[in-house]
Design an enzyme around this catalytic site. Structure first.
Site: not given
Ligand code: DGL
Length: 269
Positions: A13-14, A45-46, A76, A78, A155, A189, A191
């Site tokens: 993941d990011s 990453y979004g 992830c 994204t 984060e 997401c 997160h």
């Molecule tokens: N946790 C990731 C997702 O599910 C990435 C979120 C990010 O880094 O913006 O999209």
């Protein structure tokens, strides 16, 4: 045939979000060794371009391959939305995503047909949840909302009720869903399950779909079908790598997992 494979499963993941997949995989497949990579030097990453997400995904999978993994979970949404299908063509190992499994769970969970999705800009604009959920449940009406401020808050460890900024941001983002229009919300997401307690308080009675966890069953099915399950009897071990500073990851990730990660998170080399 009873073949097995004791090599680890890779997860990336990011950043911290992928731990929501790791936690669920540990619970469902306790004998598997896991290698986790969080690309914390390049989070979030979004809002990344397709070109960046393809490159990052390929690099992350190559790093995990250097640890001899037998399968990879793209934990992830994204990266899954923008890159997984494309990078799968380059790799001869199963690469499992989070979007299709969680879309399916949401479609099965809704009783009223009202399904909300929150996710990054890339995930929401990909339209994948809007496409997939009605395929699994034609009665579903999907409303997807971009919630870009949440990943930086997670984060930085601001996931508690005492974090006023997080509560205010969530109140704002979830307002469109507070009128009873949905009975199911996809945390689109990985997160966001770290905010599940706060989200649950703002949307009482709404079923929350944990997109990170949704991939665990898909991984189990894939490893079973391909005769790739580990056959050890003891618990598997998890190793953690990040591209940025290991300390905040160890602190915030350890809190989420309920284990002490101090000294256990290595910087990617
Ligand atoms: N946790 C990731 C997702 O599910 C990435 C979120 C990010 O880094 O913006 O999209």
């Amino acid at each position: 045939m009873n073949a097995h494979d004791n090599r680890p499963v890779g997860i990336f993941d990011s950043g911290l979000g992928g731990l929501t997949s790791l936690k669920a995989i540990k619970a469902l497949l306790p004998h598997e060794d896991l290698v986790f990579f969080g690309d914390t030097a390049r989070v979030p990453y979004g809002n990344r371009t397709r070109e960046e997400l393809l490159r990052f995904s390929e690099q992350n999978i190559r790093f995990l391959q250097s640890k001899d993994v037998k399968a990879v979970v793209v934990a992830c949404n994204t990266s899954d939305a923008m890159a997984r299908a494309e990078v799968q063509k380059e790799f001869d190992l199963p690469i499992i995503g989070v979007i299709d499994p969680s879309a399916r769970l949401a479609a099965e969970a809704t009783l009223t047909g009202g399904v909300g999705v929150i996710g990054t800009h890339v995930t929401v604009t990909s339209g994948l949840f809007n496409l997939l959920i009605p395929l699994y449940n034609p009665l579903a009406q999907v409303t997807a909302v971009e919630t870009p401020k949440l990943v930086p808050l997670v984060e930085s460890g601001k996931t508690h009720e005492t974090d006023a900024e997080t509560v205010a941001v969530l109140n704002d983002y979830l307002a469109p869903f507070q009128n009873g229009a949905i009975d199911t919300l996809v945390l689109g997401c990985t997160h966001y399950p770290l905010l599940a307690e706060l989200i649950g308080k703002l949307l009482p009675g709404v079923t929350l779909i944990n997109s990170g966890a949704a991939a665990a069953q898909r991984l189990k099915d894939t490893l079973t079908q391909m005769d790739l399950l580990a056959d050890r009897t003891g618990p598997g071990a998890a190793r953690f790598y990040v591209s940025g500073d290991p300390d905040p990851f160890a602190r915030n990730g350890g809190e989420f997992l309920g284990e002490d990660l101090t000294g256990r998170v290595q910087r990617q080399v």
